[in-house]
Design an enzyme around this catalytic site. Structure first.
Site, short mmCIF file in Angstrom:
data_model
loop_
_atom_site.label_atom_id
_atom_site.label_comp_id
_atom_site.label_asym_id
_atom_site.label_seq_id
_atom_site.Cartn_x
_atom_site.Cartn_y
_atom_site.Cartn_z
N ASP A 25 0.83 -1.21 0.00
CA ASP A 25 0.00 0.00 0.00
C ASP A 25 0.87 1.26 0.00
O ASP A 25 0.37 2.38 -0.09
CB ASP A 25 -1.00 0.00 1.17
CG ASP A 25 -0.34 -0.06 2.53
OD1 ASP A 25 0.90 -0.21 2.59
OD2 ASP A 25 -1.06 0.05 3.54
N SER A 26 2.20 1.06 0.04
CA SER A 26 3.12 2.18 -0.20
C SER A 26 2.87 2.79 -1.58
O SER A 26 3.33 3.91 -1.85
CB SER A 26 4.58 1.73 -0.07
OG SER A 26 4.80 0.58 -0.86
N ASP A 64 -1.00 -6.12 -0.07
CA ASP A 64 -1.34 -5.47 1.21
C ASP A 64 -2.84 -5.31 1.37
O ASP A 64 -3.53 -4.88 0.45
CB ASP A 64 -0.72 -4.06 1.24
CG ASP A 64 0.44 -3.97 2.22
OD1 ASP A 64 0.46 -4.73 3.20
OD2 ASP A 64 1.33 -3.13 1.98
N LYS A 93 -0.88 -9.39 2.99
CA LYS A 93 -0.09 -8.90 4.13
C LYS A 93 -0.98 -8.01 4.99
O LYS A 93 -1.72 -7.18 4.47
CB LYS A 93 1.15 -8.13 3.64
CG LYS A 93 1.97 -7.54 4.82
CD LYS A 93 3.35 -7.11 4.40
CE LYS A 93 3.44 -5.77 3.70
NZ LYS A 93 2.93 -4.63 4.49
N GLU A 95 -0.97 -5.49 8.45
CA GLU A 95 -0.29 -4.78 9.53
C GLU A 95 -1.00 -5.13 10.83
O GLU A 95 -2.20 -4.85 10.98
CB GLU A 95 -0.31 -3.27 9.27
CG GLU A 95 0.54 -2.91 8.08
CD GLU A 95 0.72 -1.41 7.89
OE1 GLU A 95 0.43 -0.63 8.82
OE2 GLU A 95 1.18 -1.03 6.79
N GLU A 162 9.53 -4.09 10.39
CA GLU A 162 9.91 -2.78 9.83
C GLU A 162 10.46 -1.86 10.91
O GLU A 162 9.80 -1.62 11.94
CB GLU A 162 8.71 -2.12 9.13
CG GLU A 162 9.06 -0.75 8.57
CD GLU A 162 8.13 -0.22 7.50
OE1 GLU A 162 7.21 -0.95 7.07
OE2 GLU A 162 8.34 0.93 7.09
O1 KIV Z 1 3.64 -1.13 1.58
C1 KIV Z 1 4.83 -1.48 1.59
O2 KIV Z 1 5.59 -1.23 0.64
C2 KIV Z 1 5.34 -2.22 2.74
C3 KIV Z 1 6.80 -2.51 2.81
C4 KIV Z 1 7.61 -1.31 2.97
C5 KIV Z 1 7.10 -3.56 3.81
O3 KIV Z 1 4.57 -2.55 3.59
#
Ligand code: KIV
Length: 245
Positions: A25-26, A64, A93, A95, A162
């Site tokens: 989600d970055s 994510d 993934k 969090e 992280e």
């Molecule tokens: O969203 C992302 O890119 C991440 C990584 C930096 C681990 O969660």
């Protein structure tokens, strides 16, 4: 593992030795210019996942779960998981904080592999008070160690660590059977993850300590685009060879 958000770069990663692609989600920050990952929504994530899948169909793709999607009840969480998996993800993934293990276990029990993400969890930036190293004092280090164990027990197949101190990442890695993937957490995790645009040196302003630039794409692209502009301005492009007769 590296991040990827689009078909174009996924095709390059497809030809690479990289083991795993994270559609993170970055993308909210790297691709859409937001100042956090909070604005990312499920529809946009699904579009990124399906583009990456078309570019790198044989790679293992982790997608994510965007901000709050696993906190709005089981049905909503599972709808989002379903959309990401149908778009081409091989795993999601999440969090994680203490208490999230119930929904994580439900996702795992439904046949979807879950990678957990602890330490500096960017979706919690407002609660964490900024992008800061986590687990520096004894009590928060112990909390992270306990959380990692709980997430392993909930069935996660891997955990991203992280921005935690290297010694803590080493301890967490040693106490788990599942692999840890580090970012800003030193060299004692089982694997590493970086944002693709960071490792390629795509921008000048964001340079945290843990990022290594393996090339300088910003300058390379700027140089190429300016060369194109100059050759057009000088009527040198297109040449005879580049014209249909
Ligand atoms: O969203 C992302 O890119 C991440 C990584 C930096 C681990 O969660």
């Amino acid at each position: 593992m590296v991040t990827c958000y689009d078909f174009w770069s996924a095709q390059i990663l497809s030809a690479s030795e990289i083991d795993c692609i994270l559609v993170g989600d970055s993308a909210a920050m790297v691709m859409h210019g937001h100042d956090s990952t909070v604005p990312m929504d499920i529809k946009t994530m699904v579009a990124h996942v399906s583009s990456v899948k078309r570019g790198a169909p044989e790679k293992f793709i982790v997608a994510d779960m965007p901000f709050l999607t696993h906190r709005k009840g089981t049905k909503y969480a599972m709808d989002c998981v379903e959309q990401l998996m149908r778009a081409g993800a091989n795993a999601v993934k999440i969090e994680a904080q203490p208490g999230h293990e119930r929904i994580i276990k439900h996702v795992v029990d439904s046949g979807v592999p879950v990678m957990a993400h602890i330490g500096l969890t960017p979706q919690f930036v407002h609660q964490l008070g900024g992008y800061k190293v986590q687990g520096r004092d004894t009590s928060s280090a112990l909390r992270l160690m306990a959380l990692a164990k709980i997430l392993e027990e909930a069935g996660c197949f891997s955990i991203v660590l992280e921005c935690i101190p290297e010694a803590l990442a080493k301890k967490i890695t040693a106490q788990l059977q599942i692999p840890t993937i580090g970012i800003g957490s030193g060299n004692n995790t089982d694997g590493q993850v970086l944002v693709l645009q960071d490792l390629l040196g795509c921008q000048k302003t964001f340079q945290p300590k843990f990022v290594r630039h393996y090339t300088n794409l910003y300058d390379i692209i700027l140089g190429a685009v300016n060369s194109y502009h100059k050759s057009v301005a000088q009527h040198e492009f297109p040449s005879e060879k580049e014209v249909y007769q």
